[in-house]
Write a protein that holds these residues in place. Structure first.
Motif, PDB file in Angstrom:
ATOM      1  N   GLN A   1       0.736  -1.130   0.026  1.00 53.06           N
ATOM      2  CA  GLN A   1      -0.033  -0.094  -0.023  1.00 53.06           C
ATOM      3  C   GLN A   1       0.995   1.281   0.016  1.00 53.06           C
ATOM      4  O   GLN A   1       0.397   2.284  -0.741  1.00 53.06           O
ATOM      5  N   VAL A   2       1.868   1.348   0.914  1.00 53.88           N
ATOM      6  CA  VAL A   2       2.867   2.363   0.851  1.00 53.88           C
ATOM      7  C   VAL A   2       3.460   2.666  -0.179  1.00 53.88           C
ATOM      8  O   VAL A   2       3.752   3.950  -0.810  1.00 53.88           O
ATOM      9  N   LEU A   3       4.004   1.560  -0.889  1.00 46.94           N
ATOM     10  CA  LEU A   3       4.787   1.618  -2.031  1.00 46.94           C
ATOM     11  C   LEU A   3       3.707   2.303  -3.350  1.00 46.94           C
ATOM     12  O   LEU A   3       4.288   3.073  -4.303  1.00 46.94           O
ATOM     13  N   ALA A   4       2.587   2.171  -3.463  1.00 49.65           N
ATOM     14  CA  ALA A   4       1.738   2.868  -4.281  1.00 49.65           C
ATOM     15  C   ALA A   4       1.225   4.355  -3.862  1.00 49.65           C
ATOM     16  O   ALA A   4       1.399   5.218  -4.707  1.00 49.65           O
ATOM     17  N   GLN A   5       0.989   4.322  -2.589  1.00 53.10           N
ATOM     18  CA  GLN A   5       0.401   5.715  -1.935  1.00 53.10           C
ATOM     19  C   GLN A   5       1.551   6.585  -2.065  1.00 53.10           C
ATOM     20  O   GLN A   5       1.335   7.800  -2.370  1.00 53.10           O
ATOM     21  N   TYR A   6       2.749   6.506  -1.872  1.00 52.81           N
ATOM     22  CA  TYR A   6       3.763   7.318  -1.847  1.00 52.81           C
ATOM     23  C   TYR A   6       4.962   7.190  -2.980  1.00 52.81           C
ATOM     24  O   TYR A   6       5.831   8.095  -3.000  1.00 52.81           O
ATOM     25  N   GLU A   7       4.489   6.846  -4.009  1.00 52.68           N
ATOM     26  CA  GLU A   7       5.295   6.701  -5.396  1.00 52.68           C
ATOM     27  C   GLU A   7       5.704   7.854  -5.769  1.00 52.68           C
ATOM     28  O   GLU A   7       6.879   8.111  -6.243  1.00 52.68           O
TER      29      GLU A   7
ATOM     30  N   THR B   1      -7.146  -4.486  -3.531  1.00 55.62           N
ATOM     31  CA  THR B   1      -7.461  -6.049  -2.823  1.00 55.62           C
ATOM     32  C   THR B   1      -8.278  -6.855  -3.142  1.00 55.62           C
ATOM     33  O   THR B   1      -8.284  -7.752  -2.845  1.00 55.62           O
ATOM     34  N   THR B   2      -9.094  -6.293  -4.250  1.00 55.13           N
ATOM     35  CA  THR B   2     -10.374  -7.281  -4.827  1.00 55.13           C
ATOM     36  C   THR B   2     -10.057  -7.102  -6.325  1.00 55.13           C
ATOM     37  O   THR B   2      -9.889  -5.951  -6.846  1.00 55.13           O
ATOM     38  N   PRO B   3     -10.314  -8.156  -7.173  1.00 52.41           N
ATOM     39  CA  PRO B   3     -10.642  -9.562  -6.538  1.00 52.41           C
ATOM     40  C   PRO B   3      -9.547 -10.210  -6.089  1.00 52.41           C
ATOM     41  O   PRO B   3      -9.411 -11.009  -5.332  1.00 52.41           O
ATOM     42  N   GLU B   4      -8.095  -9.676  -6.389  1.00 56.29           N
ATOM     43  CA  GLU B   4      -6.854 -10.341  -5.830  1.00 56.29           C
ATOM     44  C   GLU B   4      -6.083  -9.137  -5.458  1.00 56.29           C
ATOM     45  O   GLU B   4      -6.121  -8.028  -6.238  1.00 56.29           O
ATOM     46  N   PRO B   5      -5.142  -9.248  -4.307  1.00 53.43           N
ATOM     47  CA  PRO B   5      -4.312  -8.186  -4.130  1.00 53.43           C
ATOM     48  C   PRO B   5      -3.370  -8.067  -5.176  1.00 53.43           C
ATOM     49  O   PRO B   5      -2.672  -8.914  -5.391  1.00 53.43           O
ATOM     50  N   THR B   6      -3.312  -6.904  -5.743  1.00 53.88           N
ATOM     51  CA  THR B   6      -2.207  -6.669  -6.780  1.00 53.88           C
ATOM     52  C   THR B   6      -1.617  -5.197  -6.879  1.00 53.88           C
ATOM     53  O   THR B   6      -2.403  -4.247  -6.591  1.00 53.88           O
TER      54      THR B   6
ATOM     55  N   ASN C   1       0.039 -13.263  -2.872  1.00 49.80           N
ATOM     56  CA  ASN C   1      -0.750 -14.224  -2.205  1.00 49.80           C
ATOM     57  C   ASN C   1      -1.555 -13.743  -1.128  1.00 49.80           C
ATOM     58  O   ASN C   1      -1.206 -13.278   0.093  1.00 49.80           O
ATOM     59  N   SER C   2      -2.750 -13.897  -1.379  1.00 49.02           N
ATOM     60  CA  SER C   2      -3.812 -13.091  -0.461  1.00 49.02           C
ATOM     61  C   SER C   2      -3.829 -13.764   1.020  1.00 49.02           C
ATOM     62  O   SER C   2      -4.243 -13.154   2.044  1.00 49.02           O
ATOM     63  N   GLN C   3      -3.511 -14.954   1.142  1.00 47.31           N
ATOM     64  CA  GLN C   3      -3.347 -16.015   2.439  1.00 47.31           C
ATOM     65  C   GLN C   3      -2.249 -15.464   3.170  1.00 47.31           C
ATOM     66  O   GLN C   3      -2.463 -15.735   4.614  1.00 47.31           O
ATOM     67  N   HIS C   4      -1.372 -14.647   2.840  1.00 44.94           N
ATOM     68  CA  HIS C   4      -0.187 -14.265   3.423  1.00 44.94           C
ATOM     69  C   HIS C   4       0.064 -12.806   3.761  1.00 44.94           C
ATOM     70  O   HIS C   4       0.960 -12.500   4.776  1.00 44.94           O
ATOM     71  N   ILE C   5      -0.378 -12.166   2.992  1.00 48.21           N
ATOM     72  CA  ILE C   5      -0.307 -10.615   3.134  1.00 48.21           C
ATOM     73  C   ILE C   5      -0.599  -9.828   4.377  1.00 48.21           C
ATOM     74  O   ILE C   5       0.082  -8.709   4.700  1.00 48.21           O
ATOM     75  N   GLN C   6      -1.273 -10.133   5.107  1.00 49.20           N
ATOM     76  CA  GLN C   6      -1.936  -9.831   6.199  1.00 49.20           C
ATOM     77  C   GLN C   6      -1.149 -10.221   7.649  1.00 49.20           C
ATOM     78  O   GLN C   6      -1.419  -9.828   8.522  1.00 49.20           O
TER      79      GLN C   6
END
Length: 352
Positions: free
Chosen positions: A106-112, A127-132, A210-215
């Motif tokens: 998120q910060v990589l994109a937000q503060y680019e 984050t939907t449909p897949e975190p990208t 990988n949505s299972q592990h990013i949180q």
């Protein structure tokens, strides 16, 4: 040598940090990048001392010449291998201390924009449909900008996976890689680097996570350090935005929405969260108007596209929202008293 920002930044600019990353990579290839930098009147030391930035077209030309000199068409991937958090400045420190991979993305994109600004678009994290995590690049593609896409995606991959290594159980944090341009001859190099499916000719450039592990909380995270770094990033971003006049804000929105379309003042006002009447009044106070800004923006982008890229004139016409290539040719002759072809040849001859 110059230590200030390039005057021709119509397509955007980047931090000197990316040149330092490129220089480190060239050193590891036993190649001296300094003659190339000198050719383009660039000094990493002076740019660093003055918080300078480099125009995107100049950065692309430097990278292209380095590829020609080294014979390494995978320069972007090599830059990704050699990236470190320091190359991302305060944003890098925020990433290094983020509580989980999702926050880091998120910060990589937000503060680019603290490190790079492309007038045509910006990175996003959805984050939907897949975190990208997606990267916006100027298209269509050519030998001058392939490495830019490669270096950004490879750098993100390296930084994200380096943090994921601290998870209790090692996981593949990047599920797939998408690249807009066609599959290159050395595509096996991409598969070997990313160690996951790589889809060329995609509709976007980005990493599917990988949505299972990013949180999952990262054991090496430091909440107090992250909050401090994130606040510093936010302060710097606000300072950049506050220093923008309304003319600059309009130019940014117009540039982002020109492709195949010429946005009117009502559309741009809505994007800026105001009314067309209020926007006209604010621009009047800055001694300008919407139509003048539209014409100036299209002219600036047209000159940069013709001068600094290998895009066809029909492609440029579409990117600038002209109804037909003929309309673009007519406008270009009005702006420069020259045809796009002659204008491009003039600058090619100067470089040679």
């Amino acid at each position: 040598m110059t230590g200030t920002v390039d005057s021709k930044v119509s397509l955007g600019d980047i931090s000197v940090n990316f040149l330092q990353q490129m220089s480190l990579t060239s050193n590891k290839l036993d190649c001296d990048i300094n003659p190339i930098l000198a050719k383009y009147n660039v000094s990493i030391a002076q740019l660093s001392a003055h918080h300078g930035r480099l125009s995107i077209p100049k950065y692309m030309r430097i990278g292209f010449e380095l590829i020609q000199q080294t014979g390494r068409e995978d320069l972007g991937l090599l830059m990704g291998e050699n990236v470190c958090f320091q190359h991302y400045g305060m944003l890098g420190f925020a990433c290094m201390s983020a509580i989980n991979i999702s926050t880091m993305a998120q910060v990589l994109a937000q503060y680019e924009s603290l490190l790079s600004q492309n007038v045509r678009g910006h990175s996003t994290f959805i984050t939907t449909p897949e975190p990208t995590l997606t990267f916006y690049s100027i298209a269509p593609y050519n030998p001058y900008n392939y490495f830019v896409v490669d270096s950004v995606l490879a750098s993100w991959f390296t930084l994200l996976t380096s943090r994921a290594m601290y998870l209790t159980q090692p996981v593949s944090i990047v599920k797939a890689v998408h690249i807009e341009y066609p599959e290159p001859k050395n595509s096996e190099r991409y598969h070997a680097f990313f160690q996951c499916p790589v889809m060329f000719n995609s509709t976007f450039n980005g990493l599917v996570l990988n949505s299972q592990h990013i949180q999952t909380p990262l054991p090496d995270a430091c909440m107090s350090s992250y909050l401090q770094a994130q606040q510093l990033c936010q302060n710097e971003l606000q300072l950049l935005q506050q220093n923008q006049d309304w003319q600059t804000k309009v130019i940014e929105k117009v540039s982002h929405n020109l492709v195949g379309n010429m946005p009117d003042i009502n559309q741009v006002a809505e994007l800026l969260g105001t009314s067309a009447w209020t926007l006209r009044r604010r621009l009047y106070k800055e001694n300008t108007n919407y139509q003048s800004i539209m014409d100036t923006t299209r002219k600036g982008l047209a000159l940069s596209y013709v001068r600094d890229t290998l895009l066809t004139f029909s492609e440029i016409s579409y990117l600038l929202g002209f109804s037909t290539p003929a309309a673009f040719y007519k406008a270009f002759r009005r702006w420069t008293e020259s045809t796009p072809k002659n204008y491009r040849h003039t600058f090619i001859n100067k470089r040679e």
